[in-house]
Design a protein around this motif. Structure first.
Motif, PDB file in Angstrom:
ATOM      1  N   SER A  55       0.821  -1.203   0.000  1.00 20.88           N
ATOM      2  CA  SER A  55       0.000   0.000   0.000  1.00 20.88           C
ATOM      3  C   SER A  55       0.858   1.257   0.000  1.00 20.88           C
ATOM      4  CB  SER A  55      -0.931  -0.001   1.218  1.00 20.88           C
ATOM      5  OG  SER A  55      -1.707   1.179   1.253  1.00 20.88           O
ATOM      6  N   ALA A  56       1.966   1.247   0.742  1.00 19.73           N
ATOM      7  CA  ALA A  56       2.879   2.403   0.744  1.00 19.73           C
ATOM      8  C   ALA A  56       3.510   2.597  -0.626  1.00 19.73           C
ATOM      9  CB  ALA A  56       3.953   2.211   1.808  1.00 19.73           C
ATOM     10  N   LEU A  57       3.823   1.501  -1.290  1.00 19.04           N
ATOM     11  CA  LEU A  57       4.400   1.594  -2.637  1.00 19.04           C
ATOM     12  C   LEU A  57       3.396   2.188  -3.617  1.00 19.04           C
ATOM     13  CD1 LEU A  57       6.691   0.991  -4.607  1.00 19.04           C
ATOM     14  CD2 LEU A  57       5.755  -1.326  -4.863  1.00 19.04           C
ATOM     15  N   THR A  58       2.152   1.717  -3.550  1.00 22.53           N
ATOM     16  CA  THR A  58       1.134   2.280  -4.442  1.00 22.53           C
ATOM     17  C   THR A  58       0.837   3.736  -4.102  1.00 22.53           C
ATOM     18  OG1 THR A  58      -0.588   1.375  -2.989  1.00 22.53           O
ATOM     19  CG2 THR A  58       0.060   0.046  -4.902  1.00 22.53           C
ATOM     20  N   ALA A  59       0.984   4.116  -2.828  1.00 21.55           N
ATOM     21  CA  ALA A  59       0.786   5.527  -2.454  1.00 21.55           C
ATOM     22  C   ALA A  59       1.861   6.404  -3.087  1.00 21.55           C
ATOM     23  CB  ALA A  59       0.793   5.668  -0.935  1.00 21.55           C
ATOM     24  N   ILE A  60       3.089   5.887  -3.137  1.00 26.62           N
ATOM     25  CA  ILE A  60       4.166   6.633  -3.799  1.00 26.62           C
ATOM     26  C   ILE A  60       3.879   6.776  -5.292  1.00 26.62           C
ATOM     27  CG2 ILE A  60       6.613   6.595  -4.377  1.00 26.62           C
ATOM     28  CD1 ILE A  60       7.112   5.185  -1.721  1.00 26.62           C
ATOM     29  N   ILE A  61       3.409   5.673  -5.893  1.00 28.03           N
ATOM     30  CA  ILE A  61       3.056   5.719  -7.312  1.00 28.03           C
ATOM     31  C   ILE A  61       1.916   6.713  -7.545  1.00 28.03           C
ATOM     32  CG2 ILE A  61       2.158   4.360  -9.236  1.00 28.03           C
ATOM     33  CD1 ILE A  61       3.555   1.929  -8.055  1.00 28.03           C
ATOM     34  N   LEU A  62       0.957   6.735  -6.615  1.00 24.26           N
ATOM     35  CA  LEU A  62      -0.157   7.671  -6.730  1.00 24.26           C
ATOM     36  C   LEU A  62       0.328   9.114  -6.659  1.00 24.26           C
ATOM     37  CD1 LEU A  62      -3.200   8.234  -6.838  1.00 24.26           C
ATOM     38  CD2 LEU A  62      -3.243   7.984  -4.350  1.00 24.26           C
ATOM     39  N   PHE A  63       1.269   9.384  -5.772  1.00 24.00           N
ATOM     40  CA  PHE A  63       1.816  10.742  -5.660  1.00 24.00           C
ATOM     41  C   PHE A  63       2.530  11.154  -6.942  1.00 24.00           C
ATOM     42  CE2 PHE A  63       5.449  13.470  -4.510  1.00 24.00           C
ATOM     43  CZ  PHE A  63       4.754  14.576  -4.037  1.00 24.00           C
ATOM     44  N   LEU A  64       3.330  10.251  -7.497  1.00 20.96           N
ATOM     45  CA  LEU A  64       4.043  10.559  -8.744  1.00 20.96           C
ATOM     46  C   LEU A  64       3.066  10.727  -9.909  1.00 20.96           C
ATOM     47  CD1 LEU A  64       7.057   8.086  -8.435  1.00 20.96           C
ATOM     48  CD2 LEU A  64       7.018  10.538  -7.944  1.00 20.96           C
ATOM     49  N   LEU A  65       2.013   9.903  -9.919  1.00 19.54           N
ATOM     50  CA  LEU A  65       1.016  10.012 -10.975  1.00 19.54           C
ATOM     51  C   LEU A  65       0.252  11.331 -10.875  1.00 19.54           C
ATOM     52  CD1 LEU A  65      -0.498   8.725 -13.346  1.00 19.54           C
ATOM     53  CD2 LEU A  65      -2.023   7.651 -11.689  1.00 19.54           C
ATOM     54  N   THR A  66      -0.001  11.783  -9.664  1.00 18.33           N
ATOM     55  CA  THR A  66      -0.689  13.065  -9.487  1.00 18.33           C
ATOM     56  C   THR A  66       0.159  14.210 -10.028  1.00 18.33           C
ATOM     57  OG1 THR A  66      -1.767  12.197  -7.501  1.00 18.33           O
ATOM     58  CG2 THR A  66      -1.772  14.588  -7.808  1.00 18.33           C
ATOM     59  N   ILE A  67       1.461  14.168  -9.770  1.00 22.22           N
ATOM     60  CA  ILE A  67       2.347  15.188 -10.329  1.00 22.22           C
ATOM     61  C   ILE A  67       2.323  15.140 -11.854  1.00 22.22           C
ATOM     62  CG2 ILE A  67       4.753  15.944 -10.489  1.00 22.22           C
ATOM     63  CD1 ILE A  67       5.188  14.925  -7.678  1.00 22.22           C
ATOM     64  N   LEU A  68       2.326  13.919 -12.400  1.00 27.32           N
ATOM     65  CA  LEU A  68       2.256  13.761 -13.852  1.00 27.32           C
ATOM     66  C   LEU A  68       0.960  14.331 -14.400  1.00 27.32           C
ATOM     67  CD1 LEU A  68       3.352  12.593 -16.523  1.00 27.32           C
ATOM     68  CD2 LEU A  68       2.266  10.431 -15.910  1.00 27.32           C
TER      69      LEU A  68
END
Length: 227
Positions: free
Chosen positions: A190-203
């Motif tokens: 879940s922490a890994l997907t949260a990081i991916i979510l943060f990067l995707l939001t920036i994108l």
């Protein structure tokens, strides 16, 4: 599951009354209104600098006859930019995910550039349908192909903006749902997907700004061909 994913793209309504117009006009209320003071505040100064930067960027490739379109192109750029960025906030609706709205923006402006070319330089505008030096046998086919490519321009503008924003919103919702679902089961994943979510939001913030710029830039290129 599919219904809940695509419910975010349904226009909001209260008691059967659509709030699409309100969602479209609301971003304009966030802009500071100009005043008559000699020295304005920092926000107004930043807004004036940003509008000047956009206008100069849009008008550089255009000739002087096209500069009368500066107010329209700059206003459209700011309008799309605000709507796209505000649509990334939680519990908001993005009007530019609706193909009908994007086509309502793309078709009249594209048609106006086409009419401008036919009025000011009809021979040059019609000459774009047939490249110079075309063999005689290919003339009918090329005219048909170029006419189709000309008529499909507003559809490409609307579909490009709609598809990019819709795909981004779907990805954000899917990954955020996975993050919330995996949190009690597998916290590390879940922490890994949260990081991916943060990067995707920036994108997606970058995509929201780039798509607004590309929409207006393509319109300016169409205008350049017809002036």
């Amino acid at each position: 599951m599919n219904l809940t994913l695509f419910d975010q793209f349904s226009p909001p309504s209260i008691l059967g009354v659509s709030l699409l117009l309100l969602a479209t006009l609301f971003p304009a209320l966030l802009l500071p209104s100009p005043n008559n003071r000699w020295v304005s505040n920092r926000l107004s100064t930043l807004q004036s600098w940003f509008l000047l930067l956009i206008t100069k960027q849009m008008m550089i490739p255009l000739n002087k006859n096209s500069h009368k379109w500066a107010a329209i192109l700059t206003s459209l750029m700011v309008f799309l930019l605000l709507i796209n960025l505000l649509g990334l906030l939680p519990y908001t609706f993005t009007p530019t995910t609706q193909l009908s709205m994007n086509m309502a923006l793309a078709f009249p402006l594209w048609f106006a550039t086409l009419l401008t070319g036919l009025r000011n330089q009809p021979s040059i505008s019609l000459g774009h349908l047939l490249p110079e030096g075309t063999p005689t046998l290919l003339i009918p086919a090329l005219i048909v192909i170029e006419t189709i490519s000309l008529l499909i321009r507003p559809l490409a503008l609307g579909v490009r903006l709609t598809a990019n924003l819709t795909a981004g919103h779907l990805l954000i919702q899917l990954i955020s749902t996975a993050t919330a679902t995996l949190l009690p089961i597998m916290p590390a994943v879940s922490a890994l997907t949260a990081i991916i979510l943060f990067l995707l939001t920036i994108l997606e913030v970058a995509v929201a700004m780039i798509q607004a710029y590309v929409f207006v830039l393509l319109l300016s290129l169409y205008l350049q061909e017809n002036t």
